[in-house]
Design a protein around this motif. Structure first.
Motif, PDB file in Angstrom:
ATOM      1  N   UNK A   3      20.356 -30.424  30.565  1.00  0.00           N
ATOM      2  CA  UNK A   3      20.754 -29.273  29.735  1.00  0.00           C
ATOM      3  C   UNK A   3      22.016 -29.532  28.914  1.00  0.00           C
ATOM      4  N   UNK A   4      23.016 -30.158  29.509  1.00  0.00           N
ATOM      5  CA  UNK A   4      24.275 -30.416  28.785  1.00  0.00           C
ATOM      6  C   UNK A   4      24.014 -31.310  27.578  1.00  0.00           C
ATOM      7  N   UNK A   5      23.155 -32.321  27.763  1.00  0.00           N
ATOM      8  CA  UNK A   5      22.832 -33.233  26.662  1.00  0.00           C
ATOM      9  C   UNK A   5      22.107 -32.494  25.542  1.00  0.00           C
ATOM     10  N   UNK A  47      21.847 -19.514  29.683  1.00  0.00           N
ATOM     11  CA  UNK A  47      21.423 -19.989  31.003  1.00  0.00           C
ATOM     12  C   UNK A  47      22.506 -20.820  31.685  1.00  0.00           C
ATOM     13  N   UNK A  48      23.295 -21.521  30.859  1.00  0.00           N
ATOM     14  CA  UNK A  48      24.342 -22.400  31.402  1.00  0.00           C
ATOM     15  C   UNK A  48      25.692 -22.031  30.782  1.00  0.00           C
ATOM     16  N   UNK A  49      26.272 -20.896  31.185  1.00  0.00           N
ATOM     17  CA  UNK A  49      27.526 -20.426  30.572  1.00  0.00           C
ATOM     18  C   UNK A  49      28.711 -21.366  30.786  1.00  0.00           C
ATOM     19  N   UNK A  50      28.597 -22.293  31.717  1.00  0.00           N
ATOM     20  CA  UNK A  50      29.696 -23.241  31.952  1.00  0.00           C
ATOM     21  C   UNK A  50      29.883 -24.193  30.768  1.00  0.00           C
TER      22      UNK A  50
END
Length: 250
Positions: A3-5, A47-50
């Motif tokens: 996800x980060x990528x 989905x990935x608030x970080x």
């Protein structure tokens, strides 16, 4: 793909498409394709608030409400331009410059004057950190959230740029966008805006940045202020600004 990528990849792709469309006026994908990529990024960020980034392309839609605009002192004063209406004025001005410089040949960069609202935008390490109105030249109002909604303003720079600098320019409302806004107001039975300059200036002080995002504002940048800048002339500064991703007058 992690996800980060994927989030990072989508941000890079959308930034490039924004630049192609709003700065170069050379879009390479359709509006629909752009919107699909933006929706995918929004879903991933939710989905990935970080992995939140205040300079993500998703943040251009606005949504921040500013009740009171903070007053910021300009690190370097913002000057206004003088008018001239005669050949004699120009010759006197040139003579004063030549007297100050001595026996040094002078070269001029001629640029169109845009009628809008002056802005100073600060970049640190290639990232937009602050946008301030001219105010009285010594201090102005911070309008960062509103400026971020203008798609021709880069949130992140490319190339080889100084670690910190201010870039000054003009927020304008192009005539076709202004006429479209007024037509929509007339169709609703509301009073149209009087002129594009005042409308551009007033847009910067709207409290809801999502309202600013709906206005077809543009930004043309033409003056860079900072320490140890990698150029010596106005013309070279304009060329450098283009390479960093800014929309610069011809």
């Amino acid at each position: 793909m992690e996800p980060a990528q994927r989030i990072f990849q989508l941000r890079e792709t959308l930034d490039q498409h924004n630049y192609n469309y709003y700065v170069l006026d050379q879009p390479t994908i359709s509006d629909y394709e752009f919107d699909q990529l933006l929706k995918e990024l929004q879903a991933l960020e939710n989905q990935y608030p970080e992995f939140f980034d205040p300079n993500s392309p998703t943040q251009r839609v606005g949504g921040m409400v500013t009740k009171n605009f903070e007053t910021i002192v300009h690190e370097s004063r913002m000057y206004s331009l003088d008018n001239s209406y005669s050949r004699e004025d120009l010759i006197d001005w040139e003579n004063r410059i030549q007297k100050l410089l001595g026996a040094i040949p002078v070269h001029y960069t001629c640029e169109l004057k845009y009628d809008g609202a002056s802005i100073s935008i600060t970049y640190e390490n290639g990232t937009l950190v602050r946008a301030v109105t001219r105010g009285d030249g010594f201090q102005g109002d911070e309008v960062t959230a509103n400026i971020k909604t203008i798609k021709s303003v880069p949130l992140k720079l490319k190339g080889n740029f100084p670690p910190k600098f201010d870039i000054r320019g003009e927020i304008i409302l192009p005539l076709d966008g202004f006429e479209k806004m007024n037509q929509e107001l007339l169709e609703k039975g509301e009073t149209p805006y009087s002129n594009p300059r005042n409308t551009a200036s007033g847009s910067l002080k709207l409290q809801d940045s999502s309202e600013v995002a709906r206005r077809p504002l543009d930004c043309l940048l033409y003056n860079i202020v900072g320490n140890n800048l990698p150029f010596q002339t106005q013309f070279d500064g304009l060329q450098a600004a283009r390479q960093w991703g800014f929309k610069v007058p011809n």
